[in-house]
Design a protein around this motif. Structure first.
Motif, PDB file in Angstrom:
ATOM      1  N   ALA A  69     -28.915  -7.163  25.907  1.00  0.00           N
ATOM      2  CA  ALA A  69     -29.596  -6.349  26.297  1.00  0.00           C
ATOM      3  C   ALA A  69     -29.175  -4.876  25.218  1.00  0.00           C
ATOM      4  N   PRO A  70     -29.927  -4.574  24.237  1.00  0.00           N
ATOM      5  CA  PRO A  70     -29.557  -3.411  23.452  1.00  0.00           C
ATOM      6  C   PRO A  70     -29.850  -2.281  24.040  1.00  0.00           C
ATOM      7  N   ASP A  71     -28.986  -1.028  23.884  1.00  0.00           N
ATOM      8  CA  ASP A  71     -29.177   0.317  24.133  1.00  0.00           C
ATOM      9  C   ASP A  71     -29.816   1.022  23.192  1.00  0.00           C
ATOM     10  N   GLY A 110     -38.816  -7.129  28.514  1.00  0.00           N
ATOM     11  CA  GLY A 110     -38.940  -5.850  28.632  1.00  0.00           C
ATOM     12  C   GLY A 110     -39.230  -5.060  30.131  1.00  0.00           C
ATOM     13  N   TRP A 111     -38.444  -4.024  30.861  1.00  0.00           N
ATOM     14  CA  TRP A 111     -39.021  -3.679  31.860  1.00  0.00           C
ATOM     15  C   TRP A 111     -39.713  -2.451  31.561  1.00  0.00           C
ATOM     16  N   SER A 112     -40.655  -2.083  32.273  1.00  0.00           N
ATOM     17  CA  SER A 112     -41.356  -0.487  32.143  1.00  0.00           C
ATOM     18  C   SER A 112     -41.575  -0.188  30.595  1.00  0.00           C
ATOM     19  N   VAL A 113     -41.204   0.891  30.316  1.00  0.00           N
ATOM     20  CA  VAL A 113     -41.168   1.059  28.933  1.00  0.00           C
ATOM     21  C   VAL A 113     -40.538   0.025  27.934  1.00  0.00           C
ATOM     22  N   GLY A 114     -39.708  -0.563  28.340  1.00  0.00           N
ATOM     23  CA  GLY A 114     -38.992  -1.580  27.453  1.00  0.00           C
ATOM     24  C   GLY A 114     -40.000  -2.700  27.181  1.00  0.00           C
ATOM     25  N   GLY A 115     -41.191  -2.785  28.112  1.00  0.00           N
ATOM     26  CA  GLY A 115     -42.174  -3.689  27.789  1.00  0.00           C
ATOM     27  C   GLY A 115     -42.887  -3.615  26.679  1.00  0.00           C
ATOM     28  N   VAL A 116     -43.131  -2.131  26.087  1.00  0.00           N
ATOM     29  CA  VAL A 116     -43.536  -1.904  24.904  1.00  0.00           C
ATOM     30  C   VAL A 116     -42.760  -2.306  23.867  1.00  0.00           C
ATOM     31  N   HIS A 117     -41.412  -2.133  24.021  1.00  0.00           N
ATOM     32  CA  HIS A 117     -40.491  -2.258  22.860  1.00  0.00           C
ATOM     33  C   HIS A 117     -40.420  -3.743  22.619  1.00  0.00           C
ATOM     34  N   VAL A 132     -42.313 -14.217  25.562  1.00  0.00           N
ATOM     35  CA  VAL A 132     -42.399 -12.678  25.827  1.00  0.00           C
ATOM     36  C   VAL A 132     -42.497 -12.528  27.412  1.00  0.00           C
ATOM     37  N   GLN A 133     -41.747 -11.693  28.128  1.00  0.00           N
ATOM     38  CA  GLN A 133     -41.940 -11.482  29.462  1.00  0.00           C
ATOM     39  C   GLN A 133     -42.056 -10.121  29.659  1.00  0.00           C
ATOM     40  N   LEU A 134     -43.197  -9.507  30.239  1.00  0.00           N
ATOM     41  CA  LEU A 134     -43.263  -8.058  30.528  1.00  0.00           C
ATOM     42  C   LEU A 134     -43.250  -7.710  31.855  1.00  0.00           C
ATOM     43  N   LEU A 135     -42.373  -6.843  32.528  1.00  0.00           N
ATOM     44  CA  LEU A 135     -41.965  -6.708  33.953  1.00  0.00           C
ATOM     45  C   LEU A 135     -42.180  -5.305  34.015  1.00  0.00           C
ATOM     46  N   SER A 136     -43.382  -5.299  34.732  1.00  0.00           N
ATOM     47  CA  SER A 136     -43.747  -3.907  35.320  1.00  0.00           C
ATOM     48  C   SER A 136     -43.947  -2.926  34.073  1.00  0.00           C
ATOM     49  N   THR A 137     -44.758  -3.563  32.991  1.00  0.00           N
ATOM     50  CA  THR A 137     -44.902  -2.714  31.831  1.00  0.00           C
ATOM     51  C   THR A 137     -45.933  -1.660  31.892  1.00  0.00           C
ATOM     52  N   CYS A 138     -45.902  -1.100  30.812  1.00  0.00           N
ATOM     53  CA  CYS A 138     -46.747   0.208  30.547  1.00  0.00           C
ATOM     54  C   CYS A 138     -47.700  -0.092  29.274  1.00  0.00           C
ATOM     55  N   LEU A 139     -48.375   0.697  29.127  1.00  0.00           N
ATOM     56  CA  LEU A 139     -49.019   0.882  27.742  1.00  0.00           C
ATOM     57  C   LEU A 139     -48.468   1.982  26.883  1.00  0.00           C
ATOM     58  N   PRO A 140     -48.538   1.675  25.545  1.00  0.00           N
ATOM     59  CA  PRO A 140     -48.187   2.865  24.336  1.00  0.00           C
ATOM     60  C   PRO A 140     -48.934   3.927  24.666  1.00  0.00           C
ATOM     61  N   LEU A 141     -48.358   5.034  25.030  1.00  0.00           N
ATOM     62  CA  LEU A 141     -49.352   6.410  25.495  1.00  0.00           C
ATOM     63  C   LEU A 141     -49.916   6.959  24.351  1.00  0.00           C
ATOM     64  N   GLY A 142     -49.516   6.630  22.898  1.00  0.00           N
ATOM     65  CA  GLY A 142     -50.064   7.111  21.546  1.00  0.00           C
ATOM     66  C   GLY A 142     -51.073   6.351  21.091  1.00  0.00           C
ATOM     67  N   GLU A 143     -51.295   5.339  21.336  1.00  0.00           N
ATOM     68  CA  GLU A 143     -52.432   4.185  20.885  1.00  0.00           C
ATOM     69  C   GLU A 143     -53.912   4.806  21.190  1.00  0.00           C
ATOM     70  N   ARG A 144     -54.760   4.968  20.444  1.00  0.00           N
ATOM     71  CA  ARG A 144     -55.959   5.451  20.959  1.00  0.00           C
ATOM     72  C   ARG A 144     -56.761   4.604  21.758  1.00  0.00           C
ATOM     73  N   GLY A 283     -43.506  -3.389  44.168  1.00  0.00           N
ATOM     74  CA  GLY A 283     -43.531  -2.142  43.282  1.00  0.00           C
ATOM     75  C   GLY A 283     -42.874  -2.474  41.770  1.00  0.00           C
ATOM     76  N   HIS A 284     -42.650  -1.034  41.114  1.00  0.00           N
ATOM     77  CA  HIS A 284     -42.284  -1.215  39.918  1.00  0.00           C
ATOM     78  C   HIS A 284     -40.716  -1.762  39.741  1.00  0.00           C
ATOM     79  N   MET A 285     -40.131  -2.191  40.821  1.00  0.00           N
ATOM     80  CA  MET A 285     -38.716  -2.291  40.585  1.00  0.00           C
ATOM     81  C   MET A 285     -38.841  -4.101  40.997  1.00  0.00           C
ATOM     82  N   LEU A 286     -39.821  -4.683  40.899  1.00  0.00           N
ATOM     83  CA  LEU A 286     -39.742  -6.220  41.137  1.00  0.00           C
ATOM     84  C   LEU A 286     -38.983  -7.059  40.639  1.00  0.00           C
ATOM     85  N   TYR A 287     -38.452  -6.662  39.354  1.00  0.00           N
ATOM     86  CA  TYR A 287     -37.561  -7.551  38.450  1.00  0.00           C
ATOM     87  C   TYR A 287     -36.060  -7.885  39.158  1.00  0.00           C
TER      88      TYR A 287
END
Length: 319
Positions: A69-71, A110-117, A132-144, A283-287
Motif C-alpha cells: 500500500a503506497p502513500d 483502490g478504495w474511493s479516489v484510490g480507485g481512480v489511481h 483490478v478491483q475498484l472499491l466504492s470508487t469515484c470518477l475522475p472529476l476532470g475528465e470531460r 455504504g462507502h466503507m464496504l471494503y
C-alpha cells in the motif's frame, strides 16, 4: 533500494518501507503479508493513507498474497510532489515495484479516489497489471466525458477546488492540525457527518481507530498531500480508462452516501472486462466489512478463474 523502517513481529502486523524513486524522492509504503507471496497494490482513499487496511494476516497467508500500500506524495513517509498527476503516481508505484524486485504481474485495488489511481496504474502499465478491483470508487472529476455524469454536488466541489485553491489549501491545513492535535475528537466529528450506512461501519471498535490513524498520516505534511491529490483529481486525468485491459471488478454499495451507485454502470461500460458487485444496504466503507471476500476474489482473478469478458449483463440492481 527499499529501506525497512520496522519489521514484523507476527505476520498480522505490517511493515513500513521507504523506497528512493529515480528522481531522489522518497516514497513510503506499507507491506502486509509475506514478501515471498504474489503482490497486490492497494491505493488508499482521499485524506487517508496506507494504514487504512484491516488486519488480515491469516487470510493473506492462506491466499498467498502480500499487499503493498503506497502513500501518495505528501502522505505519511512520502515526500511532497507538487506536480502530482494520476500518471506520475502510476510511474512512482511502478518504480517502487522495480526497487522491491517485483517484476509483475500484480493485482491492483483502490478504495474511493484510490480507485481512480488504480485505473491509472492499469491503463499506464497494462503489462504489469493482471487484475483490478475498484472499491466504492469515484470518477475522475476532470475528465470531460465523466464530468457529464457527475452530480451537482461533485460539480460544485470541483468548481470550488479549481476556482478557489487557496481556500481549499487553508481548509486542509486546518484539518491537518485537527488530526494531529485531536485525532479522537476529529474522527468522531467525521463519523457524525456520515450517513447511517457509513456510521454503522466506521463507528465500530477497531474500524474507528484504524481510520483515525490512517487519517492522521493522510494529513501529514500540513495537509499538502491531500491538497495536491485533490488538484490532480480535478484536472484532466492524463489517461484513458479504455486502456485498462485487465479483468476488473467494481464493488459498490446501494446506500453509498459519498459516491452514489448511479455512475457505476457508466464506469463499467468504459472498461473492457468489467463486472459489478452491487451490495445491498452497504455504504462507502464496504471494503472493511467485505475484506475477506474482496481478497478472495482477487486471488481468483490472479489465478485466471474470472477472466471472461463481462459487461453489466444480468445486473439486478435498479437505480
Amino acid at each position: 533500494m527499499p529501506e525497512p523502517r520496522a519489521s514484523n513481529a507476527t505476520a498480522d502486523l505490517f511493515t513500513p518501507l521507504t523506497v528512493r524513486l529515480p528522481d531522489g524522492r522518497r516514497l513510503g509504503l506499507t507491506r502486509y503479508g509475506d514478501p515471498a507471496h504474489q503482490a497486490v497494490v492497494f491505493h488508499h482513499g482521499f485524506g487517508s493513507s496506507s494504514l487504512e487496511l484491516p488486519p488480515s494476516g491469516a487470510l493473506l497467508r492462506r491466499l498467498k498474497l502480500q499487499l503493498l500500500a503506497p502513500d501518495r506524495p505528501g502522505v505519511g513517509q512520502s515526500d511532497v510532489f507538487r506536480r502530482l498527476t494520476f500518471p506520475s503516481f502510476a510511474n512512482d508505484v511502478t518504480a517502487a515495484l522495480d526497487a522491491l524486485g517485483i517484476a509483475g504481474p500484480v493485482g491492483v485495488m483502490g478504495w474511493s479516489v484510490g480507485g481512480v489511481h488504480a485505473l491509472a496504474q492499469a491503463a499506464c502499465y497494462p503489462e504489469r497489471v493482471a487484475a483490478v478491483q475498484l472499491l466504492s470508487t469515484c470518477l475522475p472529476l476532470g475528465e470531460r466525458a465523466a464530468y457529464q455524469h457527475l452530480s451537482r454536488t461533485w460539480k460544485f466541489l470541483r468548481w470550488g477546488q479549481i476556482g478557489f485553491p487557496w481556500l481549499n489549501r487553508t481548509t486542509f491545513l486546518w484539518l491537518s492540525r485537527l488530526w494531529a492535535r485531536h485525532p479522537d475528537h476529529t474522527i468522531g466529528w467525521f463519523i457524525r457527518l456520515m450517513r447511517q450506512a457509513e456510521q454503522d461501519v466506521t463507528g465500530q471498535p477497531g474500524f474507528r481507530e484504524l481510520l483515525r490513524d490512517a487519517a492522521v498520516q493522510g494529513f501529514a505534511h500540513h495537509g499538502r498531500g491531500v491538497f495536491d491529490d485533490a488538484q490532480a483529481w480535478c484536472r484532466p486525468p492524463g489517461f484513458m480508462m479504455e486502456d485498462v485491459q485487465a479483468p476488473t471488478v467494481l464493488w459498490h454499495g446501494t446506500d453509498d452516501g459519498v459516491w452514489a451507485p448511479d455512475n457505476i454502470p457508466y464506469l463499467a461500460s468504459r472498461l473492457a472486462r468489467a463486472r459489478i458487485k452491487l451490495l445491498p444496504q452497504q455504504g462507502h466503507m464496504l471494503y472493511l466489512e467485505n475484506w475477506e471476500a474482496i481478497l478472495t476474489e482477487m486471488r481468483r482473478l490472479l489465478d485466471g478463474q474470472n477472466t471472461d469478458v463481462m459487461h453489466l449483463e444480468g445486473q439486478q440492481a435498479s437505480y
